[in-house]
Scaffold this motif. Sequence first.
Motif, short mmCIF file in Angstrom:
data_model
loop_
_atom_site.label_atom_id
_atom_site.label_comp_id
_atom_site.label_asym_id
_atom_site.label_seq_id
_atom_site.Cartn_x
_atom_site.Cartn_y
_atom_site.Cartn_z
N MET A 1 21.12 50.19 99.60
CA MET A 1 22.39 50.75 98.25
C MET A 1 21.92 49.29 97.82
N ASN A 2 22.13 49.39 96.81
CA ASN A 2 22.28 48.31 95.67
C ASN A 2 23.35 47.26 96.18
N ARG A 3 23.16 46.13 96.54
CA ARG A 3 24.19 45.35 96.45
C ARG A 3 25.80 45.10 95.51
N ALA A 4 25.27 45.47 94.14
CA ALA A 4 26.28 45.54 93.52
C ALA A 4 27.36 46.99 93.39
N ARG A 5 26.73 47.98 94.16
CA ARG A 5 27.44 49.02 94.24
C ARG A 5 28.11 48.92 95.06
N LEU A 6 27.79 48.26 96.31
CA LEU A 6 29.13 48.01 97.36
C LEU A 6 30.32 47.55 96.45
N LEU A 7 30.03 45.83 95.68
CA LEU A 7 31.58 45.80 95.08
C LEU A 7 31.97 46.74 93.73
N HIS A 8 31.37 47.28 93.88
CA HIS A 8 31.26 48.32 92.70
C HIS A 8 33.00 48.95 93.57
N ASP A 9 32.12 50.26 94.32
CA ASP A 9 32.77 50.34 95.37
C ASP A 9 34.31 49.92 95.75
N MET A 10 34.00 48.64 95.77
CA MET A 10 35.38 48.38 96.67
C MET A 10 35.92 48.17 95.23
N VAL A 11 35.78 47.26 94.29
CA VAL A 11 36.33 47.46 93.03
C VAL A 11 37.32 48.92 92.63
N ARG A 12 36.35 49.40 92.40
CA ARG A 12 37.43 51.07 92.12
C ARG A 12 38.56 51.42 93.21
N ILE A 13 38.56 51.14 94.54
CA ILE A 13 38.76 50.71 95.63
C ILE A 13 40.73 50.86 95.31
N ARG A 14 40.16 49.31 94.81
CA ARG A 14 40.69 48.60 95.11
C ARG A 14 42.39 49.11 93.78
N CYS A 15 41.51 49.36 92.62
CA CYS A 15 42.40 49.05 90.94
C CYS A 15 43.06 50.47 91.56
N ALA A 16 42.55 51.70 92.60
CA ALA A 16 43.27 52.89 92.41
C ALA A 16 44.70 53.07 93.30
N GLU A 17 44.50 51.56 94.02
CA GLU A 17 45.03 52.09 95.21
C GLU A 17 46.46 50.59 94.91
N GLU A 18 45.83 49.75 93.78
CA GLU A 18 47.26 49.36 93.27
C GLU A 18 48.26 49.79 92.21
N ILE A 19 47.42 50.99 91.37
CA ILE A 19 47.88 51.19 90.58
C ILE A 19 48.59 52.14 90.82
N ILE A 20 48.57 53.46 91.99
CA ILE A 20 49.26 54.33 92.86
C ILE A 20 50.47 53.83 93.45
N GLY A 21 50.09 52.41 93.60
CA GLY A 21 51.03 51.79 94.87
C GLY A 21 52.09 51.25 93.60
N ALA A 44 35.83 50.58 104.84
CA ALA A 44 35.12 52.44 104.44
C ALA A 44 33.79 51.46 103.58
N VAL A 45 33.93 50.85 102.28
CA VAL A 45 33.04 51.01 101.77
C VAL A 45 31.13 50.56 102.73
N GLY A 46 31.49 50.27 103.29
CA GLY A 46 30.45 49.01 104.24
C GLY A 46 29.33 50.63 104.69
N VAL A 47 29.99 50.77 105.39
CA VAL A 47 30.11 52.17 106.72
C VAL A 47 30.00 53.01 105.82
N CYS A 48 30.40 53.71 104.81
CA CYS A 48 30.26 55.47 104.24
C CYS A 48 28.72 55.27 103.26
N ALA A 49 28.59 53.69 103.35
CA ALA A 49 27.92 53.41 101.92
C ALA A 49 26.17 54.19 102.96
N ALA A 50 26.82 53.80 103.64
CA ALA A 50 24.79 54.21 105.62
C ALA A 50 25.06 55.24 105.13
N LEU A 51 26.14 56.09 105.14
CA LEU A 51 25.05 57.64 105.29
C LEU A 51 25.25 58.96 104.11
N ARG A 52 24.63 60.04 104.95
CA ARG A 52 23.61 60.68 103.79
C ARG A 52 25.35 61.76 103.51
#
Length: 336
Positions: A1-21, A44-52
């Motif tokens: 897994m590209n380490r930057a991808r982990l950061l990308h997924d966290m940024v996306r989740i953070r932004c989505a939840e802040e706007i929804i809130g 969530a991101v760290g675990v799910c990125a390890a799964l198929r």
Amino acid sequence: MNRARLLHDMVRIRCAEEIIGDVYRDEQEMRTPVHFSIGQEATAVGVCAALRREDVVYGGHRCHAQYLAKGGDLTAMVAELYGRRTGCAAGRGGSVHLTDPEAGFAASSAILGEMIAVATGAAWAFAEAVGRAGRQPAGERPDAEGGPRVAVTFFGDGASEEGVFHESLNFAALHRLPVIYVCENNRYSLSSDLTSRQPAGHSITERARGYGITARRLDGNDVFAVHEAALEAVRHCRAGDGPYFLELDTYRWREHVGPNRDHEQGVRPADEVESWMRRCPVRRAAEALRATDPGIDARVEDWRHRARRETYAAIDAAKAAPFPDVADLLTGTYGT
């Protein structure tokens, strides 16, 4: 897994939840309880990125981040919050009953600890499918990549106090099931601190080890450490070595349920909340990548803009979608 991808997924989740809130609070059109994972994205991101994709994840009430990290559809999730027919549960479940089987997010539930047992049952089925549950001779290890599907269940520290926690871990250890138990230890069950609920000198990880389960406790705000631990847990399960337990220390920034900050009402100490906010998993990951990727800050800003556009588009789509038809009210209920 590209380490930057982990950061990308966290940024996306953070932004989505802040706007929804913000929209949830200001417009009062989403009539469902919401439990935000803001501050806990790394687990969530760290675990799910390890799964198929075919591995399955089960969540509790605080499930937005897990759903999105596993590949759940954001537009369908937002529509579910609005109770619309296009929602991932057809507008019937709300925030705490998300599902996207195609992405491998099997289900979530507000019943405390329920999904611990359900994930254990799924792992039992996966083990049975390869004819190995409780019957593999010691020392015989199939290739980990060819091993069974893995079931993962996320839950909080409060759920570890439920009887189903102990029953499930005991059963999984006995039958060497491919299940990963992920305890997001954010120290609070509603407004009750961990120290007021559990005896001093003991840990949730030690309880898991008491059943002979391989267990680790680590910093749940370090997405890279979480991901490495999750990869090891997946290898362990696929190799037929039984269940794996991860206790991830983290912290939610918002109130137990709702979009507000509860320390302003004295529910939690302000200095405690602020100290955890300084350990922001998104900022820490960006800082860790900056040395080898000097353009990471610009990329993060681009990801934020994209995530905001995506989330607002999902909100617009939800508002334009129809509510469930009254004629379908009993569809899918018992006896129909």
